[in-house]
Design a protein around this motif. Structure first.
Motif, PDB file in Angstrom:
ATOM      1  N   ASN A   1     -58.525  -4.373   4.550  1.00 19.25           N
ATOM      2  CA  ASN A   1     -57.622  -4.680   3.443  1.00 19.25           C
ATOM      3  C   ASN A   1     -56.286  -5.282   3.898  1.00 19.25           C
ATOM      4  OD1 ASN A   1     -57.726  -4.809   0.615  1.00 19.25           O
ATOM      5  ND2 ASN A   1     -56.251  -3.147   0.425  1.00 19.25           N
ATOM      6  N   ARG A   2     -56.235  -5.748   5.147  1.00 14.18           N
ATOM      7  CA  ARG A   2     -55.135  -6.556   5.649  1.00 14.18           C
ATOM      8  C   ARG A   2     -55.705  -7.913   6.030  1.00 14.18           C
ATOM      9  NH1 ARG A   2     -50.753  -3.160   7.571  1.00 14.18           N
ATOM     10  NH2 ARG A   2     -50.098  -4.784   9.002  1.00 14.18           N
ATOM     11  N   PHE A   3     -54.866  -8.869   6.234  1.00 15.35           N
ATOM     12  CA  PHE A   3     -55.328 -10.216   6.532  1.00 15.35           C
ATOM     13  C   PHE A   3     -54.624 -10.744   7.775  1.00 15.35           C
ATOM     14  CE2 PHE A   3     -55.997  -9.524   2.075  1.00 15.35           C
ATOM     15  CZ  PHE A   3     -57.253 -10.071   1.828  1.00 15.35           C
ATOM     16  N   HIS A   4     -55.417 -11.135   8.745  1.00 14.79           N
ATOM     17  CA  HIS A   4     -54.873 -11.830   9.907  1.00 14.79           C
ATOM     18  C   HIS A   4     -54.724 -13.292   9.509  1.00 14.79           C
ATOM     19  CE1 HIS A   4     -54.953 -12.280  14.582  1.00 14.79           C
ATOM     20  NE2 HIS A   4     -53.952 -12.927  14.026  1.00 14.79           N
ATOM     21  N   ILE A   5     -53.530 -13.870   9.743  1.00  7.28           N
ATOM     22  CA  ILE A   5     -53.260 -15.234   9.325  1.00  7.28           C
ATOM     23  C   ILE A   5     -52.826 -16.073  10.522  1.00  7.28           C
ATOM     24  CG2 ILE A   5     -50.861 -14.688   8.674  1.00  7.28           C
ATOM     25  CD1 ILE A   5     -51.214 -16.736   6.370  1.00  7.28           C
ATOM     26  N   ARG A   6     -53.333 -17.315  10.572  1.00  5.34           N
ATOM     27  CA  ARG A   6     -52.926 -18.287  11.588  1.00  5.34           C
ATOM     28  C   ARG A   6     -52.638 -19.613  10.890  1.00  5.34           C
ATOM     29  NH1 ARG A   6     -57.270 -18.048  16.410  1.00  5.34           N
ATOM     30  NH2 ARG A   6     -55.783 -19.492  17.364  1.00  5.34           N
ATOM     31  N   TRP A   7     -51.710 -20.373  11.485  1.00  2.90           N
ATOM     32  CA  TRP A   7     -51.260 -21.617  10.851  1.00  2.90           C
ATOM     33  C   TRP A   7     -51.372 -22.786  11.823  1.00  2.90           C
ATOM     34  CZ3 TRP A   7     -47.903 -17.392  11.592  1.00  2.90           C
ATOM     35  CH2 TRP A   7     -47.709 -16.564  10.478  1.00  2.90           C
ATOM     36  N   PHE A   8     -51.886 -23.905  11.325  1.00  2.26           N
ATOM     37  CA  PHE A   8     -52.034 -25.106  12.143  1.00  2.26           C
ATOM     38  C   PHE A   8     -51.426 -26.304  11.426  1.00  2.26           C
ATOM     39  CE2 PHE A   8     -55.118 -22.296  13.915  1.00  2.26           C
ATOM     40  CZ  PHE A   8     -55.388 -22.705  15.212  1.00  2.26           C
ATOM     41  N   THR A   9     -50.586 -27.057  12.124  1.00  2.94           N
ATOM     42  CA  THR A   9     -50.183 -28.380  11.656  1.00  2.94           C
ATOM     43  C   THR A   9     -51.308 -29.348  12.041  1.00  2.94           C
ATOM     44  OG1 THR A   9     -49.146 -29.284  13.657  1.00  2.94           O
ATOM     45  CG2 THR A   9     -47.831 -27.727  12.349  1.00  2.94           C
ATOM     46  N   PRO A  10     -51.208 -30.624  11.683  1.00  2.00           N
ATOM     47  CA  PRO A  10     -52.219 -31.569  12.157  1.00  2.00           C
ATOM     48  C   PRO A  10     -52.287 -31.703  13.678  1.00  2.00           C
ATOM     49  CG  PRO A  10     -51.077 -32.480  10.266  1.00  2.00           C
ATOM     50  CD  PRO A  10     -50.332 -31.228  10.659  1.00  2.00           C
ATOM     51  N   ALA A  11     -51.225 -31.237  14.372  1.00  2.00           N
ATOM     52  CA  ALA A  11     -51.173 -31.432  15.822  1.00  2.00           C
ATOM     53  C   ALA A  11     -51.243 -30.149  16.636  1.00  2.00           C
ATOM     54  CB  ALA A  11     -49.888 -32.190  16.193  1.00  2.00           C
ATOM     55  N   VAL A  12     -50.674 -29.033  16.118  1.00  2.00           N
ATOM     56  CA  VAL A  12     -50.553 -27.820  16.936  1.00  2.00           C
ATOM     57  C   VAL A  12     -50.660 -26.564  16.072  1.00  2.00           C
ATOM     58  CG1 VAL A  12     -49.084 -28.908  18.684  1.00  2.00           C
ATOM     59  CG2 VAL A  12     -48.035 -27.792  16.699  1.00  2.00           C
ATOM     60  N   GLU A  13     -50.950 -25.429  16.731  1.00  2.00           N
ATOM     61  CA  GLU A  13     -50.810 -24.130  16.074  1.00  2.00           C
ATOM     62  C   GLU A  13     -49.361 -23.680  16.185  1.00  2.00           C
ATOM     63  OE1 GLU A  13     -52.735 -19.608  16.001  1.00  2.00           O
ATOM     64  OE2 GLU A  13     -53.246 -20.972  17.649  1.00  2.00           O
ATOM     65  N   VAL A  14     -48.837 -23.064  15.115  1.00  2.00           N
ATOM     66  CA  VAL A  14     -47.453 -22.582  15.123  1.00  2.00           C
ATOM     67  C   VAL A  14     -47.436 -21.068  14.947  1.00  2.00           C
ATOM     68  CG1 VAL A  14     -46.498 -24.765  14.294  1.00  2.00           C
ATOM     69  CG2 VAL A  14     -47.172 -23.017  12.636  1.00  2.00           C
ATOM     70  N   ASP A  15     -46.314 -20.452  15.333  1.00  4.11           N
ATOM     71  CA  ASP A  15     -46.211 -18.995  15.308  1.00  4.11           C
ATOM     72  C   ASP A  15     -45.818 -18.440  13.947  1.00  4.11           C
ATOM     73  OD1 ASP A  15     -46.914 -18.833  17.968  1.00  4.11           O
ATOM     74  OD2 ASP A  15     -44.846 -18.723  18.686  1.00  4.11           O
ATOM     75  N   LEU A  16     -45.228 -19.269  13.087  1.00  4.33           N
ATOM     76  CA  LEU A  16     -44.770 -18.780  11.792  1.00  4.33           C
ATOM     77  C   LEU A  16     -44.685 -19.932  10.817  1.00  4.33           C
ATOM     78  CD1 LEU A  16     -43.665 -16.276  10.233  1.00  4.33           C
ATOM     79  CD2 LEU A  16     -41.372 -17.020  10.896  1.00  4.33           C
ATOM     80  N   CYS A  17     -45.176 -19.716   9.602  1.00  2.00           N
ATOM     81  CA  CYS A  17     -45.060 -20.716   8.538  1.00  2.00           C
ATOM     82  C   CYS A  17     -44.886 -19.993   7.212  1.00  2.00           C
ATOM     83  CB  CYS A  17     -46.286 -21.621   8.496  1.00  2.00           C
ATOM     84  SG  CYS A  17     -46.196 -22.816   7.126  1.00  2.00           S
ATOM     85  N   GLY A  18     -43.789 -20.272   6.552  1.00  2.00           N
ATOM     86  CA  GLY A  18     -43.487 -19.583   5.303  1.00  2.00           C
ATOM     87  C   GLY A  18     -44.263 -20.099   4.114  1.00  2.00           C
ATOM     88  N   HIS A  19     -44.253 -21.437   3.927  1.00  2.10           N
ATOM     89  CA  HIS A  19     -44.856 -21.950   2.694  1.00  2.10           C
ATOM     90  C   HIS A  19     -46.359 -21.733   2.675  1.00  2.10           C
ATOM     91  CE1 HIS A  19     -46.144 -25.669   4.797  1.00  2.10           C
ATOM     92  NE2 HIS A  19     -46.924 -25.864   3.760  1.00  2.10           N
ATOM     93  N   ALA A  20     -47.016 -21.823   3.839  1.00  2.00           N
ATOM     94  CA  ALA A  20     -48.468 -21.599   3.863  1.00  2.00           C
ATOM     95  C   ALA A  20     -48.802 -20.122   3.679  1.00  2.00           C
ATOM     96  CB  ALA A  20     -49.063 -22.126   5.169  1.00  2.00           C
ATOM     97  N   THR A  21     -47.901 -19.220   4.091  1.00  2.33           N
ATOM     98  CA  THR A  21     -48.100 -17.794   3.824  1.00  2.33           C
ATOM     99  C   THR A  21     -47.956 -17.513   2.340  1.00  2.33           C
ATOM    100  OG1 THR A  21     -47.199 -17.295   6.016  1.00  2.33           O
ATOM    101  CG2 THR A  21     -47.356 -15.475   4.451  1.00  2.33           C
ATOM    102  N   LEU A  22     -46.937 -18.119   1.715  1.00  2.00           N
ATOM    103  CA  LEU A  22     -46.771 -17.979   0.268  1.00  2.00           C
ATOM    104  C   LEU A  22     -47.990 -18.532  -0.462  1.00  2.00           C
ATOM    105  CD1 LEU A  22     -44.157 -17.138  -1.588  1.00  2.00           C
ATOM    106  CD2 LEU A  22     -44.237 -19.540  -2.200  1.00  2.00           C
ATOM    107  N   ALA A  23     -48.469 -19.701  -0.041  1.00  2.00           N
ATOM    108  CA  ALA A  23     -49.640 -20.307  -0.664  1.00  2.00           C
ATOM    109  C   ALA A  23     -50.881 -19.440  -0.466  1.00  2.00           C
ATOM    110  CB  ALA A  23     -49.877 -21.707  -0.083  1.00  2.00           C
TER     111      ALA A  23
END
Length: 260
Positions: free
Chosen positions: A55-77
């Motif tokens: 009931n928790r979610f592991h989240i990862r974020w990728f730009t078109p070029a790299v993985e990043v450590d934190l992204c606010g708008h994609a977490t909100l989305a």
């Protein structure tokens, strides 16, 4: 292999505003290479991947070029998609990420991120960065992997015309450009050519650095902010010790299926 995909616009109450992010819920992790290829194919500033665990979610974020450590708008989305499209029943979502535990709380139509805050500090600034802007900043700082430039007023922020070829030469996640707002407490724009994003429409993670800076300057704990890209983002930021609460809305745009 077929994977579900959603897209939502974050930090806005209308489609075609704010910052779009793709959300790919997974039953188990796929390879990093495939996640990066999907993010490049989506060609959005961020694609977020989710895997549920107790009931928790592991989240990862990728730009078109790299993985990043934190992204606010994609977490909100991602939270919006979980609440509105995937039937998540609670009023708070716990995410585990490379930046630690993150939460998103739902109160009616408003979603609030609880993120770690970072105060910008003095640092040596590469000349290519300052030379990459048509208007010179009044103050130059750095906050972790982002450079942080303070300008004189909102008009200067609107009139910035970066030379991305110069900015791209400097290794950084991005450059936060900010000033006091005319109608809100502060405004900003965010440029990240080295990460494959010339200008990000709305950057929640940048506000983890903007909020502590402007809170000290303005003597306020809660502030209204606009990221004045062409799409415009609307955010409310509240300092809470070494955390910052970043609130905004999101709207669904797309749902479909990837075939890879």
């Amino acid at each position: 292999m077929k994977l579900p995909i959603y897209q939502a616009d974050a930090f806005t109450d209308t489609v075609f505003g704010g910052n779009p992010a793709a959300i790919v819920p997974l039953k188990e992790w796929i390879s990093d290479d495939l996640m990066q290829k999907i993010a490049l194919e989506n060609n959005l500033s961020e694609t977020a991947y989710l895997v549920e665990n107790n009931n928790r979610f592991h989240i990862r974020w990728f730009t078109p070029a790299v993985e990043v450590d934190l992204c606010g708008h994609a977490t909100l989305a991602a939270a919006h998609i979980l609440f509105e499209e995937l039937g998540y029943a609670g009023d708070i979502i716990f995410f585990d990420s490379k930046s630690g535990e993150l939460t998103v709380k739902k109160e009616r139509d408003l979603l609030t991120l609880d993120f770690p805050a970072t105060k910008p500090t003095k640092a040596e600034i590469p000349s290519e960065l300052v030379d990459g802007f048509n208007i010179k900043p009044e103050i130059t700082l750095k906050a972790n992997e982002d450079y942080f430039f303070v300008f004189r007023n909102e008009t200067e922020i609107r009139n910035l015309d970066p030379v991305f070829a110069k900015l791209k030469k400097v290794k950084s996640r991005g450059i936060i450009c900010t000033a006091k707002g005319d109608e809100v407490d502060f405004v900003s724009r965010f440029f990240a050519p080295a990460a494959g994003i010339d200008e990000d429409p709305v950057t929640g993670s940048a506000h983890t650095k903007l909020a502590p800076y402007w809170s000290e300057i303005l003597g306020k704990q809660t502030m209204n902010a606009h990221q004045i890209s062409a799409r415009l983002g609307k955010l409310e930021c509240t300092m809470k010790g070494d955390r910052v609460l970043i609130s905004g809305m999101a709207v669904s745009y797309l749902k479909g299926e990837i075939t890879v």
